[in-house]
Design a protein around this motif. Structure first.
Motif, PDB file in Angstrom:
ATOM      1  N   ILE A  43      12.500  -5.133  34.029  1.00  0.00           N
ATOM      2  CA  ILE A  43      11.541  -4.090  34.419  1.00  0.00           C
ATOM      3  C   ILE A  43      11.863  -2.728  33.774  1.00  0.00           C
ATOM      4  N   SER A  44      13.162  -2.409  33.603  1.00  0.00           N
ATOM      5  CA  SER A  44      13.498  -1.064  33.121  1.00  0.00           C
ATOM      6  C   SER A  44      13.072  -0.869  31.659  1.00  0.00           C
ATOM      7  N   VAL A  45      12.928  -1.964  30.903  1.00  0.00           N
ATOM      8  CA  VAL A  45      12.591  -1.801  29.474  1.00  0.00           C
ATOM      9  C   VAL A  45      11.167  -2.283  29.153  1.00  0.00           C
ATOM     10  N   ILE A  46      10.410  -2.601  30.199  1.00  0.00           N
ATOM     11  CA  ILE A  46       9.041  -3.093  29.956  1.00  0.00           C
ATOM     12  C   ILE A  46       8.058  -1.943  30.116  1.00  0.00           C
ATOM     13  N   ASP A  47       7.082  -1.860  29.186  1.00  0.00           N
ATOM     14  CA  ASP A  47       6.081  -0.790  29.262  1.00  0.00           C
ATOM     15  C   ASP A  47       5.010  -1.112  30.301  1.00  0.00           C
ATOM     16  N   ASN A  48       4.345  -0.049  30.761  1.00  0.00           N
ATOM     17  CA  ASN A  48       3.181  -0.201  31.628  1.00  0.00           C
ATOM     18  C   ASN A  48       2.163  -1.127  30.952  1.00  0.00           C
ATOM     19  N   LEU A  49       1.564  -2.001  31.748  1.00  0.00           N
ATOM     20  CA  LEU A  49       0.521  -2.931  31.302  1.00  0.00           C
ATOM     21  C   LEU A  49       1.013  -4.005  30.328  1.00  0.00           C
ATOM     22  N   SER A  50       2.334  -4.241  30.346  1.00  0.00           N
ATOM     23  CA  SER A  50       2.817  -5.406  29.595  1.00  0.00           C
ATOM     24  C   SER A  50       2.528  -6.641  30.429  1.00  0.00           C
ATOM     25  N   VAL A  51       2.324  -7.751  29.740  1.00  0.00           N
ATOM     26  CA  VAL A  51       2.020  -9.014  30.414  1.00  0.00           C
ATOM     27  C   VAL A  51       3.023 -10.049  29.931  1.00  0.00           C
TER      28      VAL A  51
END
Ligand code: BTN
Length: 249
Positions: free
Chosen positions: A24-32
């Protein structure tokens, strides 16, 4: 700023919700994060989510909330996700409804399950992981599943799951940003959700989990925190949280 969604396809993972949580800490908003196969797909109430590898959509949308969404407003996320899935299915000629809080049904059969997990900081949501299992091409289901259906079983045609996920994400992203930027009013979203509520305004049997008893009730709408409002036999209205009520199907 409106992020474009970014879809990451994985061959196999335990659960896309778990994978999203781990990163979660390295995932961008609206990644799927989406997987052809989940070895430990999770459902609501501690159930498993079973899906034949490569046949269906099993994916998690990561929302990083900026601007902040208040924790007490979290039900709007369920509403927007459910409405997006219903919109998507209707573009394939499938008329679906929302079984509160966020299962998607075609008639009395479940085509899609949704598991939303939030992280809360103070009184606001910092992120949400929206896990969606949508049955597309599967024809035969495990006998333990009570009432499954799929797009194939409804339409008699196979579809390309890659294209379908792009389309569904376009619909969700559009609906989500309309809410964030204020062009869709919360009251209108609630109204659309209530219009599509499965079993609304008709008497059915339910189990009251607070008192472990069956009763006949009529769904009238949703109340505080998205709780379900049911009219009971003597006309009195009662609110139920998710774990406090079961449908008899
Ligand atoms: C339910 O109806 O019980 C909810 C099912 C949610 C299933 C999806 S599949 C993708 C995501 N990853 C999981 O482990 N669960 C959700």
């Amino acid at each position: 700023m409106k992020s474009k969604h970014k879809i990451i396809w994985l061959n196999e993972v335990d659960s896309t919700n778990e994978e999203a949580k781990r990163h979660i800490s390295v995932i961008d908003n609206l990644s799927v994060l989406t997987a052809l196969s989940q070895t430990a797909g999770r459902g609501q109430r501690g159930n498993s989510w079973l899906s034949a590898p490569g046949e269906n959509l099993t994916f998690s949308i990561v929302l990083k909330h900026e601007p902040k969404v208040k924790a007490y407003d979290q039900f709007v996320i369920s509403e927007i996700v459910s409405l997006s899935v219903v919109d998507f299915l209707s573009s394939y000629g499938i008329s679906a409804r929302i079984k509160w809080p966020n299962d998607i049904y075609v008639g009395d059969r479940k085509i899609c399950g949704i598991l939303i997990e939030h992280s809360v900081t103070g009184d606001s949501l910092s992120s949400s992981i929206v896990g969606i299992g949508l049955n597309i091409n599967q024809r035969n289901f495990n006998v333990t599943l009570p009432n499954p259906t799929s797009v194939f079983l409804e339409k008699g045609l196979r579809f390309n799951i890659y294209d379908m996920l792009e389309e569904l994400m376009r619909i969700f992203r559009n609906n989500w940003y309309n809410y964030i930027d204020g062009s869709a009013r919360h009251a209108d979203i609630c109204h659309s959700y209530l219009d599509l509520l499965w079993r609304k305004d008709k008497p059915y049997r339910y189990i009251d989990r607070k008192n472990e008893c069956e009763f006949t009730g009529i769904i009238r709408g949703t109340g505080s925190f998205g709780h379900l409002i049911i009219e009971k036999e003597k006309g009195e209205l009662e609110e139920f949280a998710f774990k406090e009520i079961s449908y008899i199907i």
